[in-house]
Motif scaffolding. Structure first.
Motif, PDB file in Angstrom:
ATOM      1  N   ALA A  29     -12.410  -0.267 -13.837  1.00 45.12           N
ATOM      2  CA  ALA A  29     -13.676   0.483 -13.814  1.00 45.12           C
ATOM      3  C   ALA A  29     -14.484   0.187 -12.556  1.00 45.12           C
ATOM      4  O   ALA A  29     -15.117   1.084 -11.992  1.00 45.12           O
ATOM      5  CB  ALA A  29     -14.509   0.144 -15.052  1.00 45.12           C
ATOM      6  N   THR A  30     -14.481  -1.073 -12.121  1.00 46.03           N
ATOM      7  CA  THR A  30     -15.328  -1.434 -10.979  1.00 46.03           C
ATOM      8  C   THR A  30     -14.606  -1.221  -9.650  1.00 46.03           C
ATOM      9  O   THR A  30     -15.116  -0.576  -8.745  1.00 46.03           O
ATOM     10  CB  THR A  30     -15.760  -2.915 -11.071  1.00 46.03           C
ATOM     11  N   ALA A  31     -13.406  -1.782  -9.527  1.00 41.06           N
ATOM     12  CA  ALA A  31     -12.728  -1.828  -8.234  1.00 41.06           C
ATOM     13  C   ALA A  31     -11.656  -0.750  -8.097  1.00 41.06           C
ATOM     14  O   ALA A  31     -11.053  -0.617  -7.033  1.00 41.06           O
ATOM     15  CB  ALA A  31     -12.094  -3.204  -8.027  1.00 41.06           C
TER      16      ALA A  31
ATOM     17  N   MET B   1     -19.925   6.475 -15.694  1.00 38.34           N
ATOM     18  CA  MET B   1     -19.509   6.485 -14.295  1.00 38.34           C
ATOM     19  C   MET B   1     -17.999   6.281 -14.229  1.00 38.34           C
ATOM     20  O   MET B   1     -17.419   5.542 -15.003  1.00 38.34           O
ATOM     21  CB  MET B   1     -20.200   5.372 -13.509  1.00 38.34           C
ATOM     22  N   THR B   2     -17.407   6.910 -13.295  1.00 38.13           N
ATOM     23  CA  THR B   2     -15.961   6.779 -13.130  1.00 38.13           C
ATOM     24  C   THR B   2     -15.626   5.686 -12.123  1.00 38.13           C
ATOM     25  O   THR B   2     -16.497   5.126 -11.475  1.00 38.13           O
ATOM     26  CB  THR B   2     -15.374   8.110 -12.635  1.00 38.13           C
ATOM     27  N   SER B 100     -24.799   0.537 -12.968  1.00 42.55           N
ATOM     28  CA  SER B 100     -24.665   1.454 -14.108  1.00 42.55           C
ATOM     29  C   SER B 100     -23.610   0.964 -15.091  1.00 42.55           C
ATOM     30  O   SER B 100     -23.615   1.320 -16.260  1.00 42.55           O
ATOM     31  CB  SER B 100     -24.324   2.864 -13.612  1.00 42.55           C
ATOM     32  N   LEU B 101     -22.676   0.127 -14.593  1.00 42.01           N
ATOM     33  CA  LEU B 101     -21.648  -0.449 -15.457  1.00 42.01           C
ATOM     34  C   LEU B 101     -22.112  -1.755 -16.086  1.00 42.01           C
ATOM     35  O   LEU B 101     -21.360  -2.399 -16.819  1.00 42.01           O
ATOM     36  CB  LEU B 101     -20.363  -0.699 -14.652  1.00 42.01           C
ATOM     37  N   ALA B 125     -20.724 -14.036 -13.363  1.00 43.21           N
ATOM     38  CA  ALA B 125     -20.633 -13.695 -14.794  1.00 43.21           C
ATOM     39  C   ALA B 125     -20.207 -12.244 -15.011  1.00 43.21           C
ATOM     40  O   ALA B 125     -19.650 -11.904 -16.058  1.00 43.21           O
ATOM     41  CB  ALA B 125     -21.969 -13.960 -15.477  1.00 43.21           C
ATOM     42  N   SER B 126     -20.462 -11.389 -14.024  1.00 41.53           N
ATOM     43  CA  SER B 126     -20.071  -9.979 -14.150  1.00 41.53           C
ATOM     44  C   SER B 126     -18.615  -9.740 -13.785  1.00 41.53           C
ATOM     45  O   SER B 126     -18.099  -8.644 -13.986  1.00 41.53           O
ATOM     46  CB  SER B 126     -20.969  -9.113 -13.252  1.00 41.53           C
TER      47      SER B 126
END
Lengths: 140, 140
Positions: A29-31, B1-2, B100-101, B125-126
């Motif tokens: 989702a992030t990278a 969000m993608t 947003s994530l 932590a994220s």
């Protein structure tokens, strides 16, 4: 002994996590990563997943049972950065060279790794606290 | 969000050391690396050196004074792996997407980094304990 004939190439960055599915989802989702290889090494009590980024791969490692190196790392440190692996052309030659430079090898002979590699780990104390892995891709 | 339109690219691996000259020498002798950039960031109390490997670069970070983030890391953990930095095309867009994530940003606006980049750090932590940096190369 002199430096290697060509610099080591970073093959992957090892990251220990507790929940491998959750971590795969987070990095997707992030990278924008995708899983290229996933494997349970039952004898070592670890599940691993390789993630393609736009460059160097990530290797997620999660313990399958207690009392394994990855479980102990997780219990002591929590999740996080675990090791850096470098690809070399001739792992035995590089291991001998490292020993001649005074490095302490964890694996004194190469052992099978993921995806047709042979690997060896070097003590973090020999690389300023960084657990360092060498891998050689062998012909299948 | 993608997910991002293209995967993040690993730009460098950050490693904290106490003695940057000794570490530069070790990586040159073992891994065949060479220094491509070296800089003292006096306002942040850190000296950094980028090392070319055959692939992803390493960034060595050493404290120039006490009571700085790198000095505190060294005092708490000893030397070792510190962060992973990913290159992105549009850092502000990626920071907004991360927020947003649900990710927690350390830098809420990009700040100048080494070599004409703008950078931002995200809380470990994220990212399952991994201090994560984004960088964007800006036109000079």
């Amino acid at each position: 002994m002199t430096a290697p004939s060509s610099p080591w190439i970073v093959d992957h960055i090892g990251i220990v996590v507790a929940d491998i599915d959750a971590a795969i989802g987070l990095y997707a989702a992030t990278a924008g990563t995708s899983v290229t290889h996933r494997e349970k090494l039952l004898d070592r009590g670890v599940e691993l997943a390789f993630l393609n980024t736009g460059g160097t791969r990530l290797e997620l490692l999660a313990p399958l049972k207690d009392d394994t190196p990855i479980a102990r790392f997780l219990a002591k440190h929590g999740p996080g950065l675990h090791h850096v692996c470098y690809k070399v052309d001739n792992i035995r030659a590089e291991m001998a060279r490292l020993e001649s430079l005074g490095a302490q090898l964890i694996d004194t002979t190469p052992r099978p790794g993921a995806s047709g590699t042979i690997i060896a780990f070097i003590q973090p104390a020999s690389f300023y606290g960084v657990l360092t892995e060498l891998c050689e891709y062998t012909a299948s």
